[in-house]
Design a protein around this motif. Structure first.
Motif, PDB file in Angstrom:
ATOM      1  N   MET A   1       1.033  -1.159   0.153  1.00 44.30           N
ATOM      2  CA  MET A   1      -0.206   0.036   0.203  1.00 44.30           C
ATOM      3  C   MET A   1       1.155   1.397  -0.066  1.00 44.30           C
ATOM      4  SD  MET A   1      -2.724   1.030   2.423  1.00 44.30           S
ATOM      5  CE  MET A   1      -3.760  -0.491   2.253  1.00 44.30           C
ATOM      6  N   ARG A   2       0.800   2.430  -1.100  1.00 49.96           N
ATOM      7  CA  ARG A   2       1.207   3.485  -1.350  1.00 49.96           C
ATOM      8  C   ARG A   2       1.517   3.850  -0.029  1.00 49.96           C
ATOM      9  NH1 ARG A   2       2.451   5.690  -6.623  1.00 49.96           N
ATOM     10  NH2 ARG A   2       4.447   6.270  -5.072  1.00 49.96           N
TER      11      ARG A   2
ATOM     12  N   ASN B   1      -1.506  -6.605   8.955  1.00 51.46           N
ATOM     13  CA  ASN B   1      -0.710  -7.315   7.877  1.00 51.46           C
ATOM     14  C   ASN B   1      -0.913  -6.841   6.707  1.00 51.46           C
ATOM     15  OD1 ASN B   1      -0.732 -10.182   9.305  1.00 51.46           O
ATOM     16  ND2 ASN B   1      -3.413 -10.364   8.263  1.00 51.46           N
ATOM     17  N   VAL B   2      -0.127  -5.464   6.820  1.00 49.96           N
ATOM     18  CA  VAL B   2       0.225  -4.431   5.335  1.00 49.96           C
ATOM     19  C   VAL B   2       1.705  -4.814   5.266  1.00 49.96           C
ATOM     20  CG1 VAL B   2       0.471  -1.550   4.834  1.00 49.96           C
ATOM     21  CG2 VAL B   2      -1.778  -2.504   6.946  1.00 49.96           C
ATOM     22  N   GLU B   3       1.346  -4.302   4.292  1.00 54.94           N
ATOM     23  CA  GLU B   3       2.891  -4.584   3.032  1.00 54.94           C
ATOM     24  C   GLU B   3       2.805  -2.959   2.723  1.00 54.94           C
ATOM     25  OE1 GLU B   3       3.980  -7.854   0.308  1.00 54.94           O
ATOM     26  OE2 GLU B   3       4.293  -6.825  -1.158  1.00 54.94           O
ATOM     27  N   VAL B   4       4.588  -2.634   2.704  1.00 51.48           N
ATOM     28  CA  VAL B   4       5.087  -1.260   1.999  1.00 51.48           C
ATOM     29  C   VAL B   4       6.134  -1.700   1.912  1.00 51.48           C
ATOM     30  CG1 VAL B   4       3.595   0.304   3.881  1.00 51.48           C
ATOM     31  CG2 VAL B   4       5.811  -0.905   4.600  1.00 51.48           C
ATOM     32  N   ARG B   5       6.450  -0.341   0.341  1.00 50.44           N
ATOM     33  CA  ARG B   5       7.256  -0.933  -0.170  1.00 50.44           C
ATOM     34  C   ARG B   5       8.266   0.671  -1.075  1.00 50.44           C
ATOM     35  NH1 ARG B   5       5.541  -4.686  -4.992  1.00 50.44           N
ATOM     36  NH2 ARG B   5       4.559  -6.729  -3.982  1.00 50.44           N
ATOM     37  N   GLY B   6       9.682   0.786  -0.400  1.00 47.54           N
ATOM     38  CA  GLY B   6      10.054   2.274  -0.331  1.00 47.54           C
ATOM     39  C   GLY B   6      11.330   1.408   0.014  1.00 47.54           C
TER      40      GLY B   6
END
Length: 457
Positions: A1-2, A15-20
């Protein structure tokens, strides 16, 4: 999720997924804090890991600038200044960064960041700049599309110099060491396009053609000037917004410019609040007050002749001379805005000698129906005119300037067949972004600046 969406969450989430990309990392024996940003907004999200994470021992070795993926629970944060933090259950390094990564946690000069323009979007300032640029690009199209303007892609390669200044970059496939000659001069007929061509300085002339078919049009694209200038306001490649409206006079042109600028300022205030707050705090104190005042301001109007009189009677010692027939300098424009009208100002009806050939001649024979929109702290931000729609007057003006009318036969044709009054203006997109952000150098509001001696990346 942004992160932009996640940081605006109304309730905790599991259970949130983040990328950055990692902005900073602090690690101890028991806990690790990672500041993560994915570019979707100014704010970063704090990730928290403890020894329950399988690869906890490895986390301390993640470098600033590394790209990671993390999953876990979004929970209330006890830390000041942030509502949420992510408690990590699992973290993977997608692409690590070694200690030579140039954007460490310290203050870097804008000059240094220009030398790493491929990385500077990851910094706070340039993240804010390019989100603002993106939002304003969208707003430009939205403004004109809502008013049924047609978007026209005018050519990048052209055989005409709209402004007549001769500052074109040449486009050629001829051998520079041994070009074909005709009577001692380069034979441009042997070139790729069979003529001498260059990169466009403006889409206006072609835009006028479309305005006489579609009534209201606009262009928004790159333009180029081979001007050997190294000032903070000049670039060799920049973007221009150029509307053209049929059945319109100079007053209509001024009204469109006012509506357009006011719309863009209000759009930025509404949709870029977080980034503008950063600019207000770190780049230009009082920026938000300036923009709010402009959004609600009354736009004044005075003629060039009246402006010269105001300047002459001001008692100010200007660096540049004030005389009728000379162009206004930034110091003159700012004085008129800030001291005379205390707000935005249209200056109209300039001497024909300092304006382009296509501007409509006024009855006095000395001035043309031109306008510049001046704003406080900057000076000119928009320049435009009513165009000369009378074939005989335009042809005579071109001959007066030693321009061969036959070289622009296609441009004169719309005066021969179905001519109508029309007007337009140009707004340099980078100068608009400078005004709305407080950034002082044009090189810092365009992704990869092209200036004399510099075409890196």
């Amino acid at each position: 999720m942004r992160l932009k969406k996640l940081l605006a969450a109304e309730a905790p989430q599991q259970n949130v997924e983040v990328r950055g990309w990692v902005r900073t990392l602090r690690a101890s024996k028991e806990v690790c804090f990672i500041e993560l940003n994915d570019g979707s907004c100014f704010a970063s999200l704090q990730l928290v890991a403890d020894r329950t994470v399988d690869n906890f021992a490895e986390l301390a070795h993640i470098g600033t600038g590394a790209c990671i993926k993390a999953s876990g629970d979004l929970v209330d944060s006890p830390a000041k200044g942030q509502r949420w933090e992510l408690h990590i259950k699992k973290l993977n390094v997608i692409g690590n960064a070694d200690p030579s990564y140039p954007l460490q946690k310290k203050r870097h000069s804008f000059e240094y960041l220009r030398s790493i323009a491929h990385l500077r979007p990851r910094s706070n300032t340039f993240g804010a700049v390019f989100r603002l640029r993106n939002a304003l690009s969208y707003a430009v199209h939205q403004f004109f599309q809502q008013r049924d303007f047609l978007y026209v892609h005018t050519p990048i390669i052209t055989a005409s110099d709209c402004e007549g200044a001769g500052e074109l970059f040449r486009v050629t496939t001829l051998d520079p060491a041994n070009p074909p000659k005709n009577n001692g001069s380069i034979d441009w007929q042997k070139d790729f396009f069979g003529a001498r061509t260059g990169l466009t300085v403006s889409g206006q002339l072609q835009g006028e053609l479309f305005a006489t078919a579609f009534s209201d049009i606009y262009t928004f694209g790159p333009t180029f000037r081979a001007e050997n200038s190294n000032t903070s306001r000049h670039a060799s490649e920049f973007w221009m917004i150029e509307p053209e409206i049929a059945f319109a006079n100079l007053g209509d042109d001024c009204q469109l410019a006012e509506d357009f600028l006011r719309y863009l300022v209000k759009y930025a205030l509404e949709h870029c609040a977080e980034d503008l707050q950063f600019f207000n705090d770190r780049i230009e104190k009082g920026l938000l007050d300036k923009l709010t005042a402009l959004a609600d301001a009354t736009f004044s109007t005075m003629t060039y002749t009246e402006a010269i009189e105001q300047l002459k009677n001001s008692g100010q010692n200007f660096e540049f001379p004030v005389e009728w027939g000379l162009d206004l300098q930034s110091e003159h424009e700012r004085y008129l805005c800030e001291q005379v009208v205390n707000g935005p100002l249209f200056v109209t009806d300039y001497p024909k000698e300092i304006k382009a050939f296509y501007m409509r001649a006024n009855e006095d024979g000395k001035t043309v129906a031109a306008m510049d929109l001046l704003v406080p702290r900057v000076g000119e931000i928009i320049g435009g005119s009513q165009r000369e729609e009378r074939l005989d007057v335009l042809t005579a003006r071109m001959e007066e300037l030693d321009m061969a009318p036959q070289s622009l036969d296609w441009y004169l044709d719309i005066r021969r067949w179905g001519s109508c009054p029309h007007a337009g203006f140009g707004l340099g997109f980078e100068r608009l972004i400078m005004y709305l952000s407080g950034m002082e150098n044009i090189r810092d509001v365009i992704p990869f600046p092209r200036t004399p001696g510099h075409a890196e990346f």
